[in-house]
Scaffold this motif. Structure first.
Motif, PDB file in Angstrom:
ATOM      1  N   SER A 321      33.794  42.182  43.327  1.00 49.20           N
ATOM      2  CA  SER A 321      35.583  43.238  43.405  1.00 49.20           C
ATOM      3  C   SER A 321      36.470  41.908  43.320  1.00 49.20           C
ATOM      4  CB  SER A 321      35.379  43.385  44.660  1.00 49.20           C
ATOM      5  OG  SER A 321      36.094  42.348  45.100  1.00 49.20           O
ATOM      6  N   ASN A 322      37.646  42.838  42.681  1.00 50.81           N
ATOM      7  CA  ASN A 322      39.025  42.110  42.454  1.00 50.81           C
ATOM      8  C   ASN A 322      39.300  41.034  43.588  1.00 50.81           C
ATOM      9  OD1 ASN A 322      39.048  43.168  39.700  1.00 50.81           O
ATOM     10  ND2 ASN A 322      40.592  44.620  40.106  1.00 50.81           N
ATOM     11  N   SER A 323      39.175  41.616  44.791  1.00 50.42           N
ATOM     12  CA  SER A 323      39.424  40.695  46.004  1.00 50.42           C
ATOM     13  C   SER A 323      38.850  39.486  46.405  1.00 50.42           C
ATOM     14  CB  SER A 323      40.007  41.601  47.564  1.00 50.42           C
ATOM     15  OG  SER A 323      38.395  42.064  47.888  1.00 50.42           O
ATOM     16  N   LEU A 324      37.525  39.759  46.199  1.00 50.13           N
ATOM     17  CA  LEU A 324      36.564  38.648  46.253  1.00 50.13           C
ATOM     18  C   LEU A 324      37.158  37.786  44.889  1.00 50.13           C
ATOM     19  CD1 LEU A 324      33.176  39.456  47.503  1.00 50.13           C
ATOM     20  CD2 LEU A 324      35.034  38.434  48.958  1.00 50.13           C
ATOM     21  N   LYS A 325      37.341  38.071  43.606  1.00 49.86           N
ATOM     22  CA  LYS A 325      37.934  36.808  42.589  1.00 49.86           C
ATOM     23  C   LYS A 325      38.949  36.472  42.899  1.00 49.86           C
ATOM     24  CE  LYS A 325      35.983  40.047  38.482  1.00 49.86           C
ATOM     25  NZ  LYS A 325      35.497  40.986  39.069  1.00 49.86           N
ATOM     26  N   GLN A 326      39.793  36.849  44.167  1.00 52.75           N
ATOM     27  CA  GLN A 326      41.006  36.284  44.196  1.00 52.75           C
ATOM     28  C   GLN A 326      40.237  34.577  45.582  1.00 52.75           C
ATOM     29  OE1 GLN A 326      44.399  38.498  44.920  1.00 52.75           O
ATOM     30  NE2 GLN A 326      43.493  40.242  43.875  1.00 52.75           N
ATOM     31  N   THR A 327      39.690  35.494  46.509  1.00 52.96           N
ATOM     32  CA  THR A 327      40.022  34.870  47.464  1.00 52.96           C
ATOM     33  C   THR A 327      38.308  34.315  47.574  1.00 52.96           C
ATOM     34  OG1 THR A 327      38.088  36.689  48.281  1.00 52.96           O
ATOM     35  CG2 THR A 327      40.086  36.461  49.220  1.00 52.96           C
ATOM     36  N   LEU A 328      37.735  34.234  46.182  1.00 49.32           N
ATOM     37  CA  LEU A 328      36.452  33.327  46.184  1.00 49.32           C
ATOM     38  C   LEU A 328      36.901  32.351  45.362  1.00 49.32           C
ATOM     39  CD1 LEU A 328      33.279  35.105  47.173  1.00 49.32           C
ATOM     40  CD2 LEU A 328      34.692  33.996  48.891  1.00 49.32           C
ATOM     41  N   ALA A 329      37.292  33.146  44.541  1.00 51.66           N
ATOM     42  CA  ALA A 329      37.469  31.917  42.898  1.00 51.66           C
ATOM     43  C   ALA A 329      38.095  31.820  43.027  1.00 51.66           C
ATOM     44  CB  ALA A 329      36.970  33.126  41.963  1.00 51.66           C
ATOM     45  N   GLY A 330      39.829  32.402  43.556  1.00 52.75           N
ATOM     46  CA  GLY A 330      41.012  31.764  43.397  1.00 52.75           C
ATOM     47  C   GLY A 330      41.566  32.055  41.783  1.00 52.75           C
ATOM     48  N   VAL A 331      41.282  33.194  41.600  1.00 53.53           N
ATOM     49  CA  VAL A 331      41.711  33.775  40.674  1.00 53.53           C
ATOM     50  C   VAL A 331      43.510  34.949  40.448  1.00 53.53           C
ATOM     51  CG1 VAL A 331      41.300  35.965  38.632  1.00 53.53           C
ATOM     52  CG2 VAL A 331      39.832  34.384  39.234  1.00 53.53           C
ATOM     53  N   ASP A 332      44.085  34.516  39.756  1.00 52.73           N
ATOM     54  CA  ASP A 332      45.511  35.010  40.446  1.00 52.73           C
ATOM     55  C   ASP A 332      45.757  36.301  40.222  1.00 52.73           C
ATOM     56  OD1 ASP A 332      48.248  35.076  40.210  1.00 52.73           O
ATOM     57  OD2 ASP A 332      48.417  33.813  38.582  1.00 52.73           O
ATOM     58  N   ALA A 333      46.467  37.444  41.258  1.00 55.54           N
ATOM     59  CA  ALA A 333      46.026  38.612  41.342  1.00 55.54           C
ATOM     60  C   ALA A 333      46.780  39.306  40.321  1.00 55.54           C
ATOM     61  CB  ALA A 333      47.028  38.656  42.779  1.00 55.54           C
ATOM     62  N   ALA A 334      48.217  38.631  39.315  1.00 58.00           N
ATOM     63  CA  ALA A 334      48.843  38.485  38.228  1.00 58.00           C
ATOM     64  C   ALA A 334      47.622  39.023  37.417  1.00 58.00           C
ATOM     65  CB  ALA A 334      50.234  38.224  38.137  1.00 58.00           C
ATOM     66  N   LEU A 335      46.915  38.456  36.910  1.00 56.59           N
ATOM     67  CA  LEU A 335      46.094  38.874  35.946  1.00 56.59           C
ATOM     68  C   LEU A 335      44.858  39.570  35.979  1.00 56.59           C
ATOM     69  CD1 LEU A 335      44.338  35.369  35.423  1.00 56.59           C
ATOM     70  CD2 LEU A 335      45.687  36.110  33.696  1.00 56.59           C
ATOM     71  N   LEU A 336      45.184  40.432  37.537  1.00 54.68           N
ATOM     72  CA  LEU A 336      43.615  41.618  37.694  1.00 54.68           C
ATOM     73  C   LEU A 336      44.717  42.415  37.995  1.00 54.68           C
ATOM     74  CD1 LEU A 336      41.946  39.980  40.175  1.00 54.68           C
ATOM     75  CD2 LEU A 336      40.734  39.786  38.271  1.00 54.68           C
ATOM     76  N   GLY A 337      45.584  42.563  37.830  1.00 54.28           N
ATOM     77  CA  GLY A 337      46.447  44.415  37.476  1.00 54.28           C
ATOM     78  C   GLY A 337      47.406  44.008  38.465  1.00 54.28           C
ATOM     79  N   PRO A 338      48.240  45.087  39.012  1.00 56.57           N
ATOM     80  CA  PRO A 338      47.662  46.352  38.511  1.00 56.57           C
ATOM     81  C   PRO A 338      48.994  46.198  37.212  1.00 56.57           C
ATOM     82  CG  PRO A 338      49.280  47.317  40.469  1.00 56.57           C
ATOM     83  CD  PRO A 338      48.823  45.384  40.605  1.00 56.57           C
ATOM     84  N   ALA A 339      49.240  45.794  37.043  1.00 57.58           N
ATOM     85  CA  ALA A 339      50.847  46.227  35.745  1.00 57.58           C
ATOM     86  C   ALA A 339      50.279  46.007  34.414  1.00 57.58           C
ATOM     87  CB  ALA A 339      51.531  44.498  35.788  1.00 57.58           C
ATOM     88  N   PRO A 340      50.319  46.911  33.311  1.00 55.29           N
ATOM     89  CA  PRO A 340      50.200  48.098  32.525  1.00 55.29           C
ATOM     90  C   PRO A 340      50.045  46.362  31.400  1.00 55.29           C
ATOM     91  CG  PRO A 340      51.938  48.498  32.563  1.00 55.29           C
ATOM     92  CD  PRO A 340      51.306  48.289  33.391  1.00 55.29           C
ATOM     93  N   GLU A 341      50.717  45.629  31.900  1.00 55.50           N
ATOM     94  CA  GLU A 341      50.657  44.207  31.389  1.00 55.50           C
ATOM     95  C   GLU A 341      49.322  43.225  31.301  1.00 55.50           C
ATOM     96  OE1 GLU A 341      52.762  44.837  32.313  1.00 55.50           O
ATOM     97  OE2 GLU A 341      53.911  43.452  33.550  1.00 55.50           O
ATOM     98  N   ALA A 342      48.853  43.734  32.777  1.00 53.74           N
ATOM     99  CA  ALA A 342      47.705  42.401  32.624  1.00 53.74           C
ATOM    100  C   ALA A 342      46.131  42.803  32.258  1.00 53.74           C
ATOM    101  CB  ALA A 342      47.290  43.382  34.318  1.00 53.74           C
ATOM    102  N   PRO A 343      45.461  41.465  32.518  1.00 54.37           N
ATOM    103  CA  PRO A 343      44.640  41.620  30.930  1.00 54.37           C
ATOM    104  C   PRO A 343      43.273  42.020  31.794  1.00 54.37           C
ATOM    105  CG  PRO A 343      45.440  39.207  31.684  1.00 54.37           C
ATOM    106  CD  PRO A 343      46.245  40.487  32.463  1.00 54.37           C
ATOM    107  N   GLY A 344      43.401  42.385  33.194  1.00 54.73           N
ATOM    108  CA  GLY A 344      42.572  43.120  33.919  1.00 54.73           C
ATOM    109  C   GLY A 344      40.673  42.531  33.776  1.00 54.73           C
ATOM    110  N   ALA A 345      40.309  42.730  34.776  1.00 48.66           N
ATOM    111  CA  ALA A 345      38.947  41.849  35.818  1.00 48.66           C
ATOM    112  C   ALA A 345      38.094  41.530  34.442  1.00 48.66           C
ATOM    113  CB  ALA A 345      38.249  42.907  36.522  1.00 48.66           C
ATOM    114  N   VAL A 346      38.190  42.247  33.334  1.00 48.89           N
ATOM    115  CA  VAL A 346      37.392  41.858  32.441  1.00 48.89           C
ATOM    116  C   VAL A 346      37.933  41.392  31.012  1.00 48.89           C
ATOM    117  CG1 VAL A 346      35.448  43.017  30.362  1.00 48.89           C
ATOM    118  CG2 VAL A 346      35.738  44.084  32.959  1.00 48.89           C
ATOM    119  N   SER A 347      38.204  39.952  30.839  1.00 49.15           N
ATOM    120  CA  SER A 347      39.081  39.635  30.051  1.00 49.15           C
ATOM    121  C   SER A 347      39.269  37.914  30.079  1.00 49.15           C
ATOM    122  CB  SER A 347      40.480  40.187  30.437  1.00 49.15           C
ATOM    123  OG  SER A 347      41.046  39.301  31.585  1.00 49.15           O
TER     124      SER A 347
END
Ligand code: AMP
Ligand code: MG
Length: 453
Positions: A321-347
Motif C-alpha cells: 500500500s501507499n501508506s506502507l511505502k511511506q511508513t516502512l520505506a520512507g517514501v515521500d508522500a508527495a511522490l505518491l499523490g494525490p496531486a495530478p503532477e505526482a509521479p504515483g506509486a508506479v514510477s
C-alpha cells in the motif's frame, strides 16, 4: 533360473526408449517428471534416449508400445502401472508382448508380505497380484513401496518396468537398473549448461550464430531452451573416446559461448540466479535487502530458497500500500499523490525512493525495489502530459553503498513485462536480481530484455 534376462548374452545399450504409463499422464493431469529424470540419468550414463512415449492405462496400447520400441531401441524403461488395482496393467502387458504366461514369484510375494508386516498392516488380497511376473522375467525388489519391478529380455532389448511414484522409481533405478546398464564402451557423452538472463532466446541464438549449426562433423551440439525468463545454452558432446578429448572440446565451446553471450551468462549447470548473486555477495562480505510492491514477497522468496541465504540476505519490506511505502520505506508522500503532477506509486521516482529508503532502514549494502502493474487490472490511461502505464509496466531500482567514497549509486529502469500476472511478477523478481548481478560484475550498461528505458 533358466532363460532369465540376467543370464542371457549381455546387450550393449546404445539407445533407449522411455514409456510412461497412466491415464493421469496421457490426459495431462499429472506432469511427467519420471521421463525427464530418467532421460537425464541415461544421458549422464552415455545412453541416448531416442523416444519418449506416454500411454494410458490400456493393456493393448502398452503391449503394442513395448513390442514396437523393443525393436527400435536396446533398452526400454517403463514406469507406472505396477500397482495392485484393475487399472495397473504393466505386468499383463509385458507378458502379452513377450507371449509369456504370468506366474507367481514366491520371493516377490514374500517381499510384498514383508513390506506390509513392517508397516504393521494386513496385506489386502489384491496385493498378491504384484508378485506376478512373466515366466521369463525377473522381479526387482522395491524397498520403498509394495510394487516390485520387472526385468525382461524382449527380442534384442532389455526392458525394465519401474513403479510410477518417483520416490519408489528413483531408488529402484539407481540400485537395480543402473548396475545392469551397458553403455557403448567406445562412446562418451558430456552435457554442460550455461544460464543467461536478459537476452531473448532468438537474440542469444543470433549471437551464437554458427556455433548452433547442427553439423555432424563438429561432435559438439549447442542448443538453447527458455524457461521463465532464463535462457539456457546446452552444450553436448557425443562421440568417440580419445584420441579426441571430449572435455576439452566441451570446455572450448563453453568459452566460445561465454565470449559471444557476454555478461548475460550468469551461471552453469545447477546454478540459480539468486544462488550466484548470493555467492558473490558472500565473497564480498556484503548484504542485500529488498522493498517489494507488485512482487509481494516473491523476490524475497527467490532469495531465501537458496540454502545459506542468511549470510548475505538481511530481509525485506513488502510495501504493497501507499501508506506502507511511506511508513516502512520512507517514501515521500508527495511522490505518491494525490496531486495530478505526482509521479504515483508506479514510477521511476518511487522505485528509487523505495530502494534508497530500504538501504538505510534495512542497514544493507544493496537494496532492490520493485513497483509495477502486475494486472490484469490497474492499467493507467494516458493523461494530458503523461504517457499511459499499461499492465506489465514495472520500475526496478537498485541502490548500493560505494564504500570507498561513502556515497551511493542507483540504477533505475523501466520495463514492459509480458504475460499474465504470475509471469509479470516472476519476471520482475528475476530481473531485479539480474540488475544487482550486473552491478556486481561491473556491467551496468547492459540493457535487459523488456527494458523500455
Ligand atoms: P502407478 O505406479 O501407475 O500406480 O503410479 C502411481 C502414482 O505415481 C501416480 O498417481 C502418479 O502420482 C505417480 N506417477 C506415475 N507416473 C509418473 C510419472 N511419469 N511422472 C511423475 N509421477 C508419476
Ligand atoms: Mg497408474
Amino acid at each position: 533360473m533358466a532363460g532369465s534376462p540376467d543370464q542371457a548374452a549381455t546387450l550393449t545399450h546404445a539407445t533407449a526408449a522411455i514409456i510412461s504409463v497412466g491415464d493421469e499422464l496421457s490426459l495431462g493431469q499429472t506432469i511427467n517428471t519420471n521421463s525427464r529424470w530418467l532421460a537425464n540419468r541415461l544421458t549422464d550414463s552415455g545412453i541416448i534416449t531416442a523416444a519418449h512415449v506416454t500411454v494410458p492405462d490400456d493393456q493393448p496400447a502398452l503391449s503394442a508400445a513395448i513390442s514396437r520400441l523393443t525393436t527400435a531401441a536396446d533398452l526400454v524403461l517403463v514406469t507406472g502401472g505396477l500397482g495392485p488395482t484393475a487399472d495397473d496393467l504393466t505386468r499383463p502387458a509385458l507378458a502379452q508382448a513377450m507371449e509369456d504366461p504370468l506366474v507367481e514369484d514366491p520371493l516377490a510375494l514374500s517381499q510384498v508380505e514383508a513390506w506390509f508386516a513392517a508397516a504393521n498392516r494386513a496385506m489386502p488380497e489384491i496385493n498378491k497380484l504384484q508378485a506376478l511376473r512373466p515366466s521369463r522375467a525377473t522381479t526387482l525388489p522395491n524397498l520403498n513401496g509394495t510394487a516390485p519391478g520387472l526385468h525382461a529380455r524382449v527380442g534384442d532389448a532389455d526392458v525394465f518396468c519401474l513403479p510410477g511414484p518417483p520416490r519408489e522409481m528413483i531408488p529402484m533405478f539407481e540400485a537395480q537398473v543402473l548396475p545392469r546398464l551397458h553403455p557403448p564402451k567406445d562412446r562418451t557423452v558430456r552435457t554442460r549448461v550455461l544460464h543467461s538472463i536478459g537476452l531473448g532466446e532468438s537474440d542469444l541464438a543470433t549471437r551464437l550464430g554458427k556455433l548452433m549449426d547442427r553439423g555432424p562433423q563438429s561432435g559438439v551440439l549447442v542448443g538453447t531452451t527458455a524457461s521463465g525468463g532464463i535462457v539456457s545454452v546446452r552444450v553436448r558432446y557425443e562421440g568417440p573416446l580419445p584420441p579426441i578429448d571430449a572435455d576439452a572440446q566441451v570446455e572450448r565451446t563453453l568459452r566460445e559461448v561465454r565470449t559471444l553471450a557476454g555478461p548475460y551468462i550468469f551461471g552453469t549447470d545447477n546454478d540459480t540466479l539468486a544462488g550466484v548473486v548470493l555467492n558473490t555477495l558472500r565473497e564480498r562480505g556484503e548484504r542485500v535487502g529488498v522493498v517489494e510492491s507488485c512482487t509481494g514477497g516473491l523476490l524475497s522468496s527467490l532469495i531465501t530458497e537458496v540454502p545459506g541465504s542468511s549470510m548475505s540476505y538481511a530481509g525485506g519490506l513488502i510495501t504493497y500500500s501507499n501508506s506502507l511505502k511511506q511508513t516502512l520505506a520512507g517514501v515521500d508522500a508527495a511522490l505518491l499523490g494525490p496531486a495530478p503532477e505526482a509521479p504515483g506509486a508506479v514510477s521511476r521516482e518511487v522505485a528509487v525512493a523505495m530502494a534508497t529508503g530500504g538501504l538505510g532502514r534495512l542497514q544493507v549494502d544493496h537494496c532492490l525495489a520493485v513497483t509495477g502493474i502486475a494486472g490484469p487490472g490497474g492499467a493507467v490511461p494516458a493523461q494530458a502530459d503523461r504517457p499511459a502505464k499499461p499492465v506489465g509496466t514495472v520500475f526496478i531500482a537498485r541502490c548500493s553503498r560505494l564504500f570507498s567514497q561513502g556515497k551511493k549509486t542507483t540504477d533505475v529502469r523501466q520495463f514492459l513485462m509480458k504475460g499474465d500476472r504470475h509471469s509479470i511478477q516472476d519476471w520482475s523478481a528475476k530481473t531485479a536480481l539480474a540488475m544487482l548481478r550486473l552491478h556486481l560484475v561491473g556491467a551496468e550498461d547492459l540493457k535487459l530484455l523488456r527494458q523500455v528505458s
